[in-house]
Design a protein around this motif. Sequence first.
Motif, PDB file in Angstrom:
ATOM      1  N   THR A   1       0.831  -1.204   0.000  1.00 10.83           N
ATOM      2  CA  THR A   1       0.000   0.000   0.000  1.00 10.83           C
ATOM      3  C   THR A   1       0.868   1.257   0.000  1.00 10.83           C
ATOM      4  OG1 THR A   1      -0.120   0.055   2.421  1.00 10.83           O
ATOM      5  CG2 THR A   1      -1.835  -1.181   1.258  1.00 10.83           C
ATOM      6  N   TYR A   2       0.217   2.353  -0.362  1.00 15.96           N
ATOM      7  CA  TYR A   2       0.814   3.689  -0.296  1.00 15.96           C
ATOM      8  C   TYR A   2      -0.127   4.598   0.484  1.00 15.96           C
ATOM      9  CZ  TYR A   2       3.952   2.040  -3.974  1.00 15.96           C
ATOM     10  OH  TYR A   2       4.871   1.327  -4.684  1.00 15.96           O
ATOM     11  N   SER A   3       0.447   5.598   1.140  1.00 11.77           N
ATOM     12  CA  SER A   3      -0.351   6.511   1.950  1.00 11.77           C
ATOM     13  C   SER A   3      -0.243   7.924   1.396  1.00 11.77           C
ATOM     14  CB  SER A   3       0.130   6.499   3.406  1.00 11.77           C
ATOM     15  OG  SER A   3       0.062   5.194   3.949  1.00 11.77           O
ATOM     16  N   PRO A   4      -1.364   8.683   1.365  1.00 13.45           N
ATOM     17  CA  PRO A   4      -1.317  10.067   0.872  1.00 13.45           C
ATOM     18  C   PRO A   4      -0.592  10.973   1.860  1.00 13.45           C
ATOM     19  CG  PRO A   4      -3.487   9.564   1.759  1.00 13.45           C
ATOM     20  CD  PRO A   4      -2.710   8.276   1.763  1.00 13.45           C
ATOM     21  N   THR A   5       0.113  11.941   1.339  1.00 13.18           N
ATOM     22  CA  THR A   5       0.805  12.914   2.184  1.00 13.18           C
ATOM     23  C   THR A   5       0.962  14.213   1.407  1.00 13.18           C
ATOM     24  OG1 THR A   5       2.766  13.258   3.551  1.00 13.18           O
ATOM     25  CG2 THR A   5       3.113  12.214   1.407  1.00 13.18           C
ATOM     26  N   THR A   6       1.495  15.198   2.068  1.00  9.86           N
ATOM     27  CA  THR A   6       1.710  16.504   1.442  1.00  9.86           C
ATOM     28  C   THR A   6       3.175  16.654   1.081  1.00  9.86           C
ATOM     29  OG1 THR A   6      -0.075  17.479   2.760  1.00  9.86           O
ATOM     30  CG2 THR A   6       1.485  18.990   1.733  1.00  9.86           C
ATOM     31  N   GLY A   7       3.440  16.952  -0.188  1.00 13.31           N
ATOM     32  CA  GLY A   7       4.801  17.063  -0.666  1.00 13.31           C
ATOM     33  C   GLY A   7       5.286  18.495  -0.719  1.00 13.31           C
ATOM     34  N   PRO A   8       6.438  18.727  -1.375  1.00 13.69           N
ATOM     35  CA  PRO A   8       6.984  20.080  -1.515  1.00 13.69           C
ATOM     36  C   PRO A   8       5.985  21.014  -2.194  1.00 13.69           C
ATOM     37  CG  PRO A   8       8.600  18.419  -2.151  1.00 13.69           C
ATOM     38  CD  PRO A   8       7.303  17.705  -1.978  1.00 13.69           C
ATOM     39  N   GLY A   9       5.948  22.239  -1.702  1.00 19.61           N
ATOM     40  CA  GLY A   9       5.022  23.209  -2.278  1.00 19.61           C
ATOM     41  C   GLY A   9       3.575  22.865  -2.007  1.00 19.61           C
ATOM     42  N   ASP A  10       3.342  22.130  -0.951  1.00 20.02           N
ATOM     43  CA  ASP A  10       1.976  21.724  -0.573  1.00 20.02           C
ATOM     44  C   ASP A  10       1.276  20.934  -1.669  1.00 20.02           C
ATOM     45  OD1 ASP A  10       2.218  22.912   1.899  1.00 20.02           O
ATOM     46  OD2 ASP A  10       1.388  24.838   1.227  1.00 20.02           O
TER      47      ASP A  10
END
Length: 232
Positions: A77-86
């Motif tokens: 599985t993969y989990s959603p997150t916030t990356g660079p620059g939102d």
Amino acid sequence: QQPFGWQNQAFLTAAIRADANSAFGESFDAAYYPKFGATWVVSDSDFWNVGFLPSLKLRTAWGRSGLQPATFAAIQTYSPTTGPGDQPTVTTGNVGNPDLRPEVGSELEIGFDAALWDSRFNLEFTHYRQRTKDLIVQELVAPSSGFAGNRYVNIGEVANTGYELRLDTRPISTETLQLTLGGTVSHNRNELISLGGRQVQADTRSRWRHVEGYELGSMWSKKIAGAEYDAD
């Protein structure tokens, strides 16, 4: 499941169960668990004539059973997150294992039930031998694989042997008063036959470990061979 009987004193039961649980890895189809049981009421035979032992039943059984993995243990599985620059992105989640299958245990039991001296004493005895293979344990995943953390794998084998003994007595049995006393004694010994060469801690302080050739959760500690005390 299908039972069979002979002259209402000997009985045989055969059965099989299939399990295609969705928690198994995608490369594993299904597990099949057979079982057999036999019982012979010896005291119902024509030749039986033991006055102090009016009832004697011999029994034995053999079967397999399984323990499924956790619900999503086999799925990557993969989990959603916030990356660079939102910006929305994903990060690694559960490592998964497409080859994950159930733990499988097989057990043999033999024993007897007996009633003695006008059924004032009732005795039950069982001896069992159990083997559990494909233990579901966690192993650390190399970071170079792209995933961090642990994954569930099937390794190892554990053996259990033991017995159970129960005795019920009726020292007083009259029309107005009946007293029944009972007790149970049991003993079990387990041994870790194989863990794929690994040593697994059973607690965070590494006092109890699962080590091949020893009981599960054996306690290990350092022995101080010598020491000197300096008062200064």
